[in-house]
Design a protein around this motif. Structure first.
Motif, PDB file in Angstrom:
ATOM      1  N   ILE A 165     -44.079  -5.853  31.663  1.00  0.00           N
ATOM      2  CA  ILE A 165     -44.339  -6.172  30.247  1.00  0.00           C
ATOM      3  C   ILE A 165     -43.042  -6.238  29.441  1.00  0.00           C
ATOM      4  O   ILE A 165     -42.811  -7.214  28.703  1.00  0.00           O
ATOM      5  N   PRO A 166     -42.139  -5.238  29.519  1.00  0.00           N
ATOM      6  CA  PRO A 166     -40.883  -5.351  28.766  1.00  0.00           C
ATOM      7  C   PRO A 166     -40.070  -6.591  29.131  1.00  0.00           C
ATOM      8  O   PRO A 166     -39.447  -7.212  28.257  1.00  0.00           O
ATOM      9  N   ALA A 167     -40.072  -6.968  30.426  1.00  0.00           N
ATOM     10  CA  ALA A 167     -39.333  -8.171  30.829  1.00  0.00           C
ATOM     11  C   ALA A 167     -39.942  -9.421  30.205  1.00  0.00           C
ATOM     12  O   ALA A 167     -39.216 -10.333  29.770  1.00  0.00           O
ATOM     13  N   ILE A 168     -41.256  -9.467  30.138  1.00  0.00           N
ATOM     14  CA  ILE A 168     -41.935 -10.607  29.512  1.00  0.00           C
ATOM     15  C   ILE A 168     -41.652 -10.631  28.020  1.00  0.00           C
ATOM     16  O   ILE A 168     -41.391 -11.687  27.434  1.00  0.00           O
ATOM     17  N   TRP A 169     -41.682  -9.453  27.391  1.00  0.00           N
ATOM     18  CA  TRP A 169     -41.374  -9.385  25.961  1.00  0.00           C
ATOM     19  C   TRP A 169     -39.961  -9.876  25.662  1.00  0.00           C
ATOM     20  O   TRP A 169     -39.736 -10.605  24.701  1.00  0.00           O
ATOM     21  N   ARG A 170     -38.997  -9.472  26.489  1.00  0.00           N
ATOM     22  CA  ARG A 170     -37.614  -9.899  26.259  1.00  0.00           C
ATOM     23  C   ARG A 170     -37.487 -11.414  26.375  1.00  0.00           C
ATOM     24  O   ARG A 170     -36.726 -12.049  25.638  1.00  0.00           O
ATOM     25  N   ALA A 171     -38.245 -11.996  27.308  1.00  0.00           N
ATOM     26  CA  ALA A 171     -38.147 -13.436  27.534  1.00  0.00           C
ATOM     27  C   ALA A 171     -38.867 -14.260  26.472  1.00  0.00           C
ATOM     28  O   ALA A 171     -38.362 -15.302  26.043  1.00  0.00           O
ATOM     29  N   LEU A 172     -40.035 -13.803  26.042  1.00  0.00           N
ATOM     30  CA  LEU A 172     -40.873 -14.616  25.154  1.00  0.00           C
ATOM     31  C   LEU A 172     -40.813 -14.217  23.690  1.00  0.00           C
ATOM     32  O   LEU A 172     -41.164 -15.014  22.817  1.00  0.00           O
TER      33      LEU A 172
END
Length: 201
Positions: A165-172
């Motif tokens: 989830i944090p990786a997705i948040w950073r990307a999007l």
């Protein structure tokens, strides 16, 4: 021979989900043909009338009329797409809950990934973490295939909430769909890059 007739209520161009016995999952698809007359394939197999031909992302499946009610289900254009991140989401432990969710016509549920795969491990900046493939690289794979961006809601838990989830948040950023994080892993004091919570998370 293709027809516009209906089998089990399904017609050509209908959006559906079809059960894949090999993948043990419901796959998104579209009806491309309802066979009106018996045909013989190049391999010599007879396709009976009433067979439904369904195109999924990776293959075309033929569903005989006697199996349609068991392995094909309609998808409403109004149904919310729920993407479940399998690592850490308790897909087995919470099987009955996810099964109920999948049967609810208001939702289209797709489980992404699986527990115990080569990427199901913490990244390098975690104590005892590993180089890719890991959960962070898995997040990159999910972003690359586009399913996350099409989701109306993401469900994650445990390590999925801590890493994916944090990786997705950073990307999007604010383009990220809202997420339900079981156990609140994203709210812990985590190693690695600072977690940036989107306002619509």
């Amino acid at each position: 021979m293709a027809g516009d007739s209906s089998v089990g209520g399904f017609r050509r161009d209908d959006r559906v989900q079809v059960w894949s016995a090999s993948q043990k999952a419901w796959l998104e698809g579209r009806v491309v043909e309802v066979v009106a007359e018996a045909v013989t394939t190049e391999e010599g197999h007879t396709v009976p009338p009433g067979t439904i031909r369904i195109a999924t992302a990776r293959t075309v499946m033929l569903v005989p009329p006697g199996k349609v009610s068991e392995v094909v289900r309609p998808v409403s254009d109004e149904a919310a797409f729920v993407a479940v991140l399998a690592p850490g989401a308790g897909v087995k432990a919470n099987k009955s809950v996810y099964s109920d969710l999948k049967r609810d016509a208001r939702f289209r549920v797709q489980v992404l990934g699986a527990r115990g795969e080569s990427y199901d491990r913490y990244p390098e900046h975690w104590d005892g973490g590993s180089a890719p493939p890991n959960l962070e690289s898995f997040a990159g794979d999910l972003l690359a295939d586009g399913n996350i961006m099409r989701a109306d809601c993401i469900v994650a838990g445990s390590r999925g909430g801590q890493v994916i989830i944090p990786a997705i948040w950073r990307a999007l950023g604010t383009a990220c769909p809202p997420a339900v994080v079981i156990n609140g892993g994203c709210a812990m004091g985590l190693p690695g890059p600072r977690i940036i919570w989107p306002v619509n998370a």
